[in-house]
Design an enzyme around this catalytic site. Structure first.
Site, PDB file in Angstrom:
ATOM      1  N   ASP A  24     -29.338  22.291 -42.096  1.00 29.94           N
ATOM      2  CA  ASP A  24     -30.545  21.464 -42.199  1.00 29.94           C
ATOM      3  C   ASP A  24     -31.024  21.007 -40.825  1.00 29.94           C
ATOM      4  O   ASP A  24     -31.695  19.986 -40.701  1.00 29.94           O
ATOM      5  CB  ASP A  24     -30.283  20.245 -43.094  1.00 29.94           C
ATOM      6  CG  ASP A  24     -29.179  19.351 -42.548  1.00 29.94           C
ATOM      7  OD1 ASP A  24     -28.436  19.819 -41.662  1.00 29.94           O
ATOM      8  OD2 ASP A  24     -29.071  18.203 -42.999  1.00 29.94           O
ATOM      9  N   GLU A  25     -30.694  21.787 -39.794  1.00 24.84           N
ATOM     10  CA  GLU A  25     -31.093  21.433 -38.433  1.00 24.84           C
ATOM     11  C   GLU A  25     -32.236  22.332 -37.945  1.00 24.84           C
ATOM     12  O   GLU A  25     -32.180  23.557 -38.074  1.00 24.84           O
ATOM     13  CB  GLU A  25     -29.894  21.552 -37.477  1.00 24.84           C
ATOM     14  CG  GLU A  25     -28.819  20.512 -37.735  1.00 24.84           C
ATOM     15  CD  GLU A  25     -27.679  20.615 -36.754  1.00 24.84           C
ATOM     16  OE1 GLU A  25     -27.002  19.594 -36.528  1.00 24.84           O
ATOM     17  OE2 GLU A  25     -27.455  21.719 -36.198  1.00 24.84           O
TER      18      GLU A  25
END
Length: 367
Positions: free
Chosen positions: A267-268
């Site tokens: 989720d980066e």
């Protein structure tokens, strides 16, 4: 030849003049004239044979070239600038999906070349002073079936003394282009979100930093989605994947045309804010606030509703870093400061010197 015959007629006239030459001399002259005529006939016949043979060889060479280019799928084209005359071989008509024999022109070609590629093709047409080999690749919409095709052209400018001619070849490289695109996607594109990946980020960002002009800066956002793990654990990975794709789409809608969004993994994400005046920090903050606002809104997938927020770390080049690696590290550190400050916020990175002087390492700004 006409002059020789006229001289021969004059000689014969003299021979039949009342005051004539002796018989032996007359016989000798007649033999010489006959021999000359025979030699001339042999010369004309020999040269006529040479010319005929040369024409035959040229015809055969043209047929071999036509056959070779047809088998290889090579289109040959020639454009005469002064008269705007465009000539195509049969392969060119097949490449563009046009009936053979139809009159061609540069203006008609323009209708098939995609607008984004027309400018480079137009530049080629105007570069007649160069004698170098020119190569360009452009896309066309094929007339017969409307398909998108990629064409590679190689050509030279020739000057014949009065006219400029552009002579070259064209080949359909659609399959090769697709293969290269596939290799590029696998190497530089995230398969889930279709965003550029970390490898693309490092390649493009390094070049961008090197091109930073005096008085300008590059901004880098390191973004982590708060609460994404909970979405994955409670709603499943399929919903998590949909949320990541939705988040990528929202970020692309927020940033400016010259900016870029990358997915590092999980989720980066990283957002590169390109080429900003070095005093306009508010430009970075405005974009960061818009990203936080759009990412915190709920995502709806049929009957399922999911929600996350975003923590954003902001770092600047060259003010806070000297190279790509230190810029990424600074943005990452600032992102963790934003998380510690309460999440759903952005934080600026401050240099260690600023922290040592008593200033906080970062300024967490809640939404």
């Amino acid at each position: 030849m006409d002059s020789f015959i006229a001289q021969l007629n004059a000689l014969l006239t003299d021979l039949y003049h009342p005051v004539s030459l002796p018989g032996w001399m007359l016989a000798t002259l007649l033999v010489l004239v006959a021999a000359s005529l025979i030699l001339m006939a042999m010369y004309v016949r020999h040269n006529h044979g040479l010319i005929k043979d040369a024409n035959q060889e040229l015809l055969m060479a043209n047929r071999r070239l036509s056959l070779a280019t047809s088998v290889a799928g090579v289109g040959i084209w020639e454009w005469e600038k002064e008269t705007d005359t465009l000539l195509w071989n049969p392969v060119m008509f097949r490449l563009y999906g046009v009936q053979p024999g139809e009159p061609m022109s540069i203006e008609r070609m323009r209708a098939w070349i995609l607008p984004d590629d027309w400018q480079q093709f137009k530049s080629l047409l105007g570069n007649m002073e160069s004698t170098d080999r020119h190569e360009i690749t452009f896309a066309i919409i094929r007339e017969s079936d409307g398909s998108l095709r990629y064409i590679h052209a190689a050509c030279y400018w020739l000057y014949t003394g009065r006219k400029h001619r552009l002579l070259g070849t064209q080949m359909d490289i659609t399959e090769e282009h697709a293969a290269r695109e596939k290799v590029y996607r696998e190497a530089y594109q995230d398969a889930l979100t279709l965003l550029p990946n970390s490898r693309a980020l490092k390649s493009q960002l390094r070049l961008g930093l090197e091109q930073t002009a005096p008085g300008r800066m590059q901004g880098l956002f390191f973004i982590d989605l708060d609460g994404f793990k909970k979405v994955n654990d409670t709603l499943g990975h399929d919903i998590g994947d949909l949320l990541l794709k939705g988040a990528a789409g929202r970020m692309r809608q927020i940033i400016r045309q010259q900016d870029r969004v990358y997915r590092l993994g999980g989720d980066e994400f990283v957002v590169w804010i390109a080429d900003v005046p070095d005093q306009d920090i508010h430009v970075l903050e405005t974009i960061a606030n818009k990203l936080i606002d759009t990412l915190s809104k709920p995502f709806q997938f049929d009957e399922v509703r999911a929600q996350v927020s975003a923590s954003i770390g902001i770092a600047r080049y060259p003010q806070q870093s000297s190279d790509m690696e230190s810029l990424l590290k600074a943005a990452d550190e600032a992102m963790y400061l934003a998380k510690r400050g309460g999440k759903n916020a952005f934080a600026h990175y401050s240099t260690p010197a600023s922290a040592a002087s008593g200033s906080p390492a970062a300024d967490a700004v809640p939404e």
